[in-house]
Each structure stands twice: as structure tokens, then as C-alpha cells.
Scaffold this motif. Sequence first.
Motif, PDB file in Angstrom:
ATOM      1  N   GLU A 155       0.845  -1.183   0.000  1.00 14.38           N
ATOM      2  CA  GLU A 155       0.000   0.000   0.000  1.00 14.38           C
ATOM      3  C   GLU A 155       0.888   1.242   0.000  1.00 14.38           C
ATOM      4  N   PRO A 156       0.410   2.351  -0.555  1.00 14.85           N
ATOM      5  CA  PRO A 156       1.184   3.597  -0.473  1.00 14.85           C
ATOM      6  C   PRO A 156       1.104   4.200   0.933  1.00 14.85           C
ATOM      7  N   ASN A 157       2.179   4.815   1.363  1.00 14.15           N
ATOM      8  CA  ASN A 157       2.222   5.487   2.664  1.00 14.15           C
ATOM      9  C   ASN A 157       1.963   6.973   2.469  1.00 14.15           C
ATOM     10  N   GLU A 158       1.463   7.630   3.481  1.00 14.40           N
ATOM     11  CA  GLU A 158       1.209   9.075   3.428  1.00 14.40           C
ATOM     12  C   GLU A 158       2.128   9.795   4.405  1.00 14.40           C
ATOM     13  N   PRO A 159       2.808  10.897   3.981  1.00 15.87           N
ATOM     14  CA  PRO A 159       2.674  11.540   2.667  1.00 15.87           C
ATOM     15  C   PRO A 159       3.531  10.900   1.584  1.00 15.87           C
ATOM     16  N   ARG A 160       4.511  10.057   1.940  1.00 15.15           N
ATOM     17  CA  ARG A 160       5.337   9.369   0.956  1.00 15.15           C
ATOM     18  C   ARG A 160       5.835   8.066   1.549  1.00 15.15           C
ATOM     19  N   GLY A 161       6.250   7.177   0.670  1.00 16.75           N
ATOM     20  CA  GLY A 161       6.770   5.906   1.139  1.00 16.75           C
ATOM     21  C   GLY A 161       5.861   4.738   0.792  1.00 16.75           C
TER      22      GLY A 161
END
Length: 483
Positions: free
Chosen positions: A463-469
Motif C-alpha cells: 500500500e502507499p504510505n502518506e505523505p510518501r513511502g
Amino acid sequence: METFVNWSSSGRVLGAVVLVGFALALLGVWIGWLGGRPWQSPTTVVAAPLGLGVLLVAAAGWLLLSDLGGRTALRVPVATLAGALAFGGFAWGVVLDTLVTSTGVRPTLVVLNFVGAGGALGVVVGLFTAKQAACIRSLRNARNEYRGLFDGIGDTVLVHDTRGQILAANEGAVEHFGYDADTLRRRSIDDLEGEASFNGRYVAGNGRIVYETVHEPADREAVPVEVNARPVRYHGVPAILSVARDISERRASERELERTRDQLRALNRVLRHDIRNDMQIVLGLAELLDEHVDEAGRDSLDTIVTTGEHVVELTRSSRELARTVAGETELPLEPVSLSEAIHAELDRRQEAFADATLTIEGEIPDVTVQANDLLASVFRNLLNNAVQHSDRDEPSVTVSADLLRGDPRVRVRVADDGPGIPPELDGNVFGKGEKGLDSTGTGLGLYLVESLVDHYGGDVWIEPNEPRGTVVVIELPVVDDEA
């Protein structure tokens, strides 16, 4: 096939035309001799031609609607004409003088009635023989078709009785055993199967038995086969239908695969041993150089140490990957404490990556999961991947875990603040050997993670992480402690 269909249609049409033509001719003569008003005749003796005419028209209609072959269809008009001529000739030569003298009936009407009776009998006989011939031909065709299927099967097919005596064999069996069909039918199934008959693998179910054995042909060495046998009825008595398939190539492939697997295992052990030993020497020398390297060479020495430790890590991952793909029998499942596995690996990774920040968010549930000692490798590879793929000087990785409601599973999340998944790898990040262009990883880490989690009966996804990663999510089955 088209010629046969046309001939069949033409034969039926021709037969129907002959029948109708004969009916019209007979009725024409009959009406003419009765003065054009046959329905006014007081005698019933003159009714035979009329009945035959109606029967001939009905037979013609049935003939057109039937599926008889051309020659078979012509049997009906031939039998009709033969019966009419036979009875008419009998009336003309034997009966006519006596009947005319005693009754005064006109000779032509007498002959016509005998012709009508003989023709009616001929119609019945013709229809019966035509239908019988059609049934015989249909049965013969069906027998030939089934025989063609029986012989056309590429495998060896035998039918034997409950005592093992062979009753039937297809062409594949004749070719396979090197005996002709008559010789095979004089033999027993026990004569054809070798001594390894009861050493094969057996599977039973759905009224059939599947086992492996060897056949002993007359003209060559024993052949390994897989036999699929089931009970049938043959000529009304209980029998066994046996279908055998040559598995020589499969056995050879299995032996070759096992030999290759053994070679790869040996090569893996040798390479891991030699690489690990050489890198220990490199790391030992690097430690000795630590006091002799100035600031200008410090970065190069650190790179040597980091690379050496990574190579040692690679040997460990390759060993665990080899264990994973070797087979499930080498990886028994057992209850493992999730909290202990995560905390222990997190502490070890923190020592290896001094510049990274590895933290646990919240509390790890105190549960046991279905896994084994390689569960530590799952978290080690995820943490290594998160740090090594980061584009930050001080990467940050967070681990969290939660129990799922209504489902005996636990969900673990490993989140980093790196650059995320490259678009070219999205959806295939778990592929064997996949890695980013700038990655220092081996490409085996996530493949190993997916293989192990799948073996544990769990799931893993990105899954994408917030705000990045990126966040790697793992679900594992929870083991009931009371069980």
C-alpha cells in the motif's frame, strides 16, 4: 459423405415414386374393369386393390420421411412388386379356372384381388426387412465407431475378468506388449505386470483404482506405467477396464529433477560456505584497518564493511530461500510468538542500521501465529528492504500490528518514508528477482517474504504510505493457545 446423402435421398424418392405409380396403375385398371364406379360394387372381393392402393400411398409417405439408405429404401417397392406378381401369377395359373367357374366373377378382377393381397403382403415384408436392415447397419456402424475409439486411444486398454483373464485388448495394447490380440486374450493380467506391481503409489476413489506398476512386454525391457482401473460389465458379466499409460519419460524427468535438485543444494551449500568465510576475512581485515584509516578513507572503509555485511546477509537469505522452495516437508508449521519475533528482529536491525530510526507504533498483540523459525526472516527482509530502498540520509521505519475483528488473523504493517514503489514495478514487486534500478538489495527479499507468508497460510500486499513511502501489509493466521 455428400454423395452418400444424395444417394440415400434419391433412393427414397425413387422407391416412393414406384409405390405411388404402382398404386395408380392398379387402381386405374380396377376402376376400369368395374365400369368406373367401384364404390357401387356389391361384393367385397373387389376391395383388395383399393386397400393396396391406400397402403402403397401410406408406405410411400413413410419412405420419404424415413432415414433409410438408398438401397435399403428400394427393398419396399421391390418386395411389393414381387408379392403382387407372385400372387397374380398364382391366381392366373392355378385359381382362376376354378373360381370363375363356381362364382362367375370376371377373371381380371380375380387376378387384381390376388395382386392386391400379394402386394399388401409385399409392402409389409418390404417395410419390415428395410427397417431391420437399417437397424443392423446402425448397430454395425455404432460397433465400428466404438471399436475405432477403443483402438484409437493412445494408451494401453485391456478388459479382464475378475480372475485376471484378459477378455479384450485394443491396438495400443497389442503394440505395447508385442503380442497379437489372440495371444493377449489367452493370458492373465498377472502375466503382464512385473514384480513391482505392489510397490507403486495407489489412489482409490469414485469406484476406481489408480496405481503405478511395470509391464513386461515380449520384445523389450519392463516399462513403468500408471494404471487406471474401474469395474465394468463386459458381455453381461463383471469385468475390469484397465487403462495403462507409459510413464517412462515422467520417471526419467523425476530422476533428473531430483539429481538437479541435489546438485543445486550442494552448490548452494558450497557457495554460501565459501562466500561467508571469505567475507568474514574481509570484515576482519576491515576492523583491523579501522585504526589506520584517516578521515579521507573513512567513507570507503564504511562502504567495505556495509557491503561485506550485506553479502553475509545475502548468504543467509539464499539459504532460507532454498529451504522454502525445497518443499513443505522441510518447513513444518508451529506456533510462534509474534511479539517476540518482531521485537527481536527490530533490535537486531537497529544495530545493523545505526543511521535509521526503527520504531514500534502502539503495542504488538501478544498472540502466537502459525509459522516457524523463518518468521524472523520475513521481518528482517522487510526492514532491510525499507532501509536499503530509502532515499533519505536517516530513514524512518514504523512497525504496527492489530488483531482483525471476527477473524482469527493478525495484520502487521511495516511502513517507510522512502520514495515509494516505482511505476514499472507496481503490481509485480513480489516477482522473483525484482528490484529498483538504484536498489542495493538482492531482488530476493520480497520474493522470499511472499513465499514464506503464503506457506504460513497468510497474505501480503503493498500500500502507499502518506505523505510518501510504502507500507507492506502482512496477515497471518492466529493460533488458538487453548488448542
